[in-house]
Structures are given as structure tokens and as C-alpha cells.
Scaffold this motif. Structure first.
Motif, PDB file in Angstrom:
ATOM      1  N   LYS A 193     -24.995 -36.030  55.748  1.00 23.93           N
ATOM      2  CA  LYS A 193     -26.383 -36.500  55.564  1.00 23.93           C
ATOM      3  C   LYS A 193     -26.481 -37.708  54.642  1.00 23.93           C
ATOM      4  O   LYS A 193     -27.580 -38.080  54.231  1.00 23.93           O
ATOM      5  N   ASN A 194     -25.309 -38.256  54.278  1.00 25.00           N
ATOM      6  CA  ASN A 194     -25.294 -39.431  53.416  1.00 25.00           C
ATOM      7  C   ASN A 194     -25.970 -39.197  52.058  1.00 25.00           C
ATOM      8  O   ASN A 194     -26.498 -40.128  51.449  1.00 25.00           O
ATOM      9  N   VAL A 195     -25.978 -37.953  51.618  1.00 33.42           N
ATOM     10  CA  VAL A 195     -26.523 -37.642  50.286  1.00 33.42           C
ATOM     11  C   VAL A 195     -25.637 -38.307  49.244  1.00 33.42           C
ATOM     12  O   VAL A 195     -24.412 -38.295  49.360  1.00 33.42           O
ATOM     13  N   GLU A 196     -26.266 -38.911  48.237  1.00 32.61           N
ATOM     14  CA  GLU A 196     -25.491 -39.612  47.211  1.00 32.61           C
ATOM     15  C   GLU A 196     -24.572 -38.626  46.482  1.00 32.61           C
ATOM     16  O   GLU A 196     -25.009 -37.539  46.090  1.00 32.61           O
ATOM     17  N   TYR A 197     -23.319 -39.033  46.320  1.00 32.92           N
ATOM     18  CA  TYR A 197     -22.321 -38.140  45.706  1.00 32.92           C
ATOM     19  C   TYR A 197     -21.667 -38.871  44.544  1.00 32.92           C
ATOM     20  O   TYR A 197     -21.377 -40.062  44.644  1.00 32.92           O
TER      21      TYR A 197
ATOM     22  N   SER B 113     -28.856 -34.658  39.143  1.00 30.97           N
ATOM     23  CA  SER B 113     -29.389 -33.570  39.962  1.00 30.97           C
ATOM     24  C   SER B 113     -28.561 -32.319  39.658  1.00 30.97           C
ATOM     25  O   SER B 113     -27.525 -32.402  39.002  1.00 30.97           O
ATOM     26  N   SER B 114     -29.034 -31.166  40.163  1.00 31.55           N
ATOM     27  CA  SER B 114     -28.263 -29.942  39.918  1.00 31.55           C
ATOM     28  C   SER B 114     -27.165 -29.757  40.962  1.00 31.55           C
ATOM     29  O   SER B 114     -26.453 -28.757  40.945  1.00 31.55           O
ATOM     30  N   ARG B 115     -27.006 -30.732  41.869  1.00 32.94           N
ATOM     31  CA  ARG B 115     -26.027 -30.625  42.960  1.00 32.94           C
ATOM     32  C   ARG B 115     -24.618 -30.181  42.543  1.00 32.94           C
ATOM     33  O   ARG B 115     -24.010 -29.343  43.217  1.00 32.94           O
ATOM     34  N   PRO B 116     -24.048 -30.708  41.434  1.00 30.16           N
ATOM     35  CA  PRO B 116     -22.668 -30.300  41.112  1.00 30.16           C
ATOM     36  C   PRO B 116     -22.533 -28.811  40.817  1.00 30.16           C
ATOM     37  O   PRO B 116     -21.429 -28.265  40.863  1.00 30.16           O
TER      38      PRO B 116
END
Ligand SMILES: NC(=O)C1=CN([C@@H]2O[C@H](COP(=O)(O)OP(=O)(O)OC[C@H]3O[C@@H](n4cnc5c(N)ncnc54)[C@H](O)[C@@H]3O)[C@@H](O)[C@H]2O)C=CC1
Ligand SMILES: O=C(CO)COP(=O)(O)O
Ligand SMILES: [Zn+2]
Length: 348
Positions: A186-190, A239-242
Motif C-alpha cells: 500500500k506504499n505506506v511510509e516505512y 506513528s504507532s506502526r513499529p
């Protein structure tokens, strides 16, 4: 035009050690916060630590909260305005700290984090996690200017709170896998730095599992360091992503379906066993996740969480709806797939 922007907000003072609760005013003074604090706490942490923080100031105001909700945040904001305080101190578990950091953000006031349990990795993060109706928000909030983590208090807390913090860290494995997947699909920034830090934090905690035992203050030290590191990863990512993937969505859904059944960390740990299975299949690494949880004494089954198989499966099949966050759950796993994953892994 180069349009990337990184704005990383980290705490300036992180004070961890035996008896450091009595250094709270000094740690606050060092970051040039002055005046009257509003202490946001819950009943037990108030008695254990809140009063010891309050007595270090000439004047202070204390608000006791019970749940993480926008209503509680509003109540704290109103108290802060009415009492004309100058900064906020969150004293307690994840909920009190989240409420304090969100109220601070709205008030534009400094925030200090005083965890009394190593139960969650929000002690350093600039995020707040709050349920509202059918959704669960992960909102930007005021990151702490200072963190004061007294290992004597934390080691004295019920052991299950520490194993919950460990499980919240162990869930970073699957959170990072979900983040990488969302980046690819989804091309979410990483952020490679944030992803690597989050994963390394889980690896170090699992590597130190032998030293994480009830009654050892050393355990509180190891777990707090990991929670700080995980929070820094969230701050780097913005973000809380990690630290929050599909396993967190399932846990947030469990909070709605079976409120109060189990601790946040324990729920995300069990959920990460099944999401690891969804990622890598029966020959994959789900056993490593389960064994890491078992080694530190965290639950590995729905039953140990006090959650029925039916509720767990419902949470798995509906978790993707809770937030716009792409994970291994995609646009929803079927009931059959959920039952299969939870059964093969022994979660139900
Ligand atoms: N903002 C963020 O980045 C993150 C937020 N969270 C949020 O944090 C919450 C979970 O945090 P928890 O600490 O598990 O829940 P919690 O804040 O409800 O605390 C669990 C219980 O432990 C008690 N407690 C705390 N310290 C104690 C002590 N020393 N002795 C005896 N009892 C003590 C609390 O009063 C509470 O009753 C969830 O709402 C979760 O979404 C979790 C991780 C990250
Ligand atoms: O619990 C978290 C990380 O451990 C963060 O939760 P949210 O994704 O709901 O903000
Ligand atoms: Zn968490």
C-alpha cells in the motif's frame, strides 16, 4: 521540490533506577518546567507514587481517572484550566499516562511521564490510544519532556503487569512485519530505523528472558529499558506502526467484545501468535512468538486471557474494521481461516 519532513520529538530526561520517584521534582526542574503540576493518576498508583510526587512541590492538584476515554481527557483539561496549573504529570499505568499526554497536547502544556508499572510501551511515546464507539484512535499527543521510572516501585507491582509489558514488546515482531507488508502493498511510509529499533528491542528482551523473574528489580530495569526503546521507535516513525499491527487491532477489538477481561499487553501477545501464523504459515515463526511469551510467563491462549474461543474468533474477523491500518488481516479474514489459525497455534 524535496518534500519530506521528519519531526522527531523525544524526552530530554529519562531517569530510571531505585528510588528515583523522589527525584521527580529535580528531573522536572532540569527541563525548565516550573509552577504547579496537575497529577493525573488512578487510585492505586496515586497511593503508591502520586502522593510522593505531590509532596515534592509547594502546591499541586491531583485528578484521579479510571478509564482511557475522551471524556476523561476532557475532565483533566477542565481541571487544568480551573486550577490554573502549569504542567501535567501522568502517574500510573498506560491509561493514566495516555490521558495526561493527550490533555497536555490540547492544553499546550509540558508533560512528564511517571510509570508505576512496566505494563505498556506508551511511557515514552508521543501517541495516545483511545476507544470511541466502533473505532480505536491512535492520536498524536504530547511526548514527555521527562520520564521518571522508579524500578523499586515497578518491581513491587503485580508481576502480571510486567509480563504484559514484555508481551507488548514481543508483539513488535508482528507489528513490524505488518508495517513492512503495508509498505510493500500500500506504499505506506516505512522507516527502516524505527522498524529495526523496534525489532531489535524485541530480540534483546527475548534474549534476556532468563533475567526477567518475579521479585528481581533487575527485571524491572530490563523491561523499562525495552519499553523506552520501543516508545522511541514510535517517536521516530511518527506513528504507532513499529509497535502496533494486526495483533493490536485484535486486542482493541477484544477490549470492545470482552471489556476488562485481560491486560492490553497480554492480549496483544496472544494475538501476535496467530498473526505470525497468518504471516508465515504452519512451518513459520509462530512457535518462537508463543515460546517467548511462555518463557516470561505471559498467556499464550485465549483461555488464559479469560476470553472465549468464540469472542477471540470474532475479534480476529472484525479487527480490520477498527482502524484504517493495513495489516496481514487485509480486508478481513474469513471465520474459517480465523478458526484454523487460532486452532493450529493452540490459541483456542
Ligand atoms: N500510547 C501508547 O503508545 C500506548 C498506549 N497503550 C495503552 O495503555 C493501556 C494499557 O496500559 P496498562 O498499564 O496495561 O493498563 P492500565 O493503565 O489500566 O493499568 C492496569 C492496572 O494496573 C494498575 N497499576 C499500575 N501501577 C500499579 C502498581 N505499581 N501497583 C498496583 N497496580 C498498579 C492500574 O491502576 C490499573 O488498574 C491501554 O489503554 C493501551 O491502549 C499501550 C501501549 C502503548
Ligand atoms: O499499544 C500500542 C503500542 O504498543 C499503540 O496502540 P495504538 O496503535 O492503538 O496507538
Ligand atoms: Zn501495545
Amino acid at each position: 521540490m524535496f518534500d519530506k519532513l521528519a519531526w522527531i520529538r523525544l524526552p530530554r530526561n529519562v531517569v530510571v533506577g531505585h528510588g528515583v520517584i523522589d527525584e521527580t521534582a529535580a528531573a522536572i526542574d532540569e527541563v525548565h518546567l516550573g509552577g504547579t503540576p496537575l497529577i493525573v493518576t488512578s487510585p492505586t498508583p496515586r497511593r503508591i507514587a502520586g502522593e510522593r510526587v505531590a509532596e515534592q512541590f509547594e502546591a499541586s492538584v491531583t485528578v484521579t481517572v479510571e478509564t482511557a476515554s475522551f471524556a476523561a481527557v476532557e475532565r483533566v483539561i477542565e481541571a487544568a484550566r480551573a486550577e490554573e496549573v502549569d504542567f501535567l504529570v501522568g502517574v500510573g499505568g498506560g491509561k493514566a499516562i495516555d490521558i495526561a499526554k493527550m490533555a497536555s497536547d490540547e492544553l499546550g502544556m509540558g508533560f512528564v511521564s511517571v510509570p508505576t508499572a512496566a505494563s505498556h510501551d506508551g511511557i515514552v511515546s508521543g501517541r495516545g490510544s483511545v476507544p470511541e464507539g466502533d473505532t480505536r484512535h491512535s492520536v498524536a499527543a504530547e511526548p514527555p519532556l521527562a520520564v521518571v521510572a522508579d524500578t523499586e516501585i515497578i518491581a513491587d507491582a503485580p508481576w502480571r503487569l510486567t509480563t504484559a509489558g514484555c508481551a507488548d514488546i514481543i508483539s513488535n515482531y508482528t507489528a513490524v512485519r505488518d508495517w513492512e507488508l503495508a509498505h510493500r502493498l500500500k506504499n505506506v511510509e516505512y522507516s527502516e530505523y524505527a522498524g529495526a529499533l523496534s525489532q531489535m528491542t524485541a530480540e534483546m528482551l527475548v534474549g534476556n528472558a532468563d533475567s526477567i523473574k518475579p521479585g528481581l528489580e533487575e527485571s524491572a530495569w530490563i523491561v523499562v529499558k525495552a519499553l523506552v526503546s520501543s516508545g522511541v521507535a514510535m517517536s521516530i516513525a511518527g506513528s504507532s506502526r513499529p509497535a502496533s499491527g494486526a495483533e493490536h487491532l485484535i486486542s482493541h477489538q477484544l477490549d470492545r467484545i470482552a471489556p476488562g477481561a485481560a491486560l492490553h499487553g497480554h492480549q496483544v501477545g496472544v494475538a501476535s501468535v496467530v498473526t505470525e501464523y497468518l504471516h508465515s504459515g504452519s512451518a513459520g515463526r509462530w512457535r518462537n512468538v508463543r515460546d517467548a511469551l511462555a518463557d516470561i510467563g505471559a498467556p499464550t491462549t485465549a483461555d488464559e486471557l479469560g476470553i472465549t474461543a468464540e469472542d477471540f474468533v470474532e475479534a480476529m474477523t472484525t479487527a480490520h474494521e477498527i482502524r484504517d491500518r493495513y495489516t496481514i488481516l487485509g480486508d478481513g479474514v474469513s471465520r474459517e481461516a480465523a478458526v484454523e489459525a487460532a486452532t493450529v497455534t493452540g490459541v483456542i
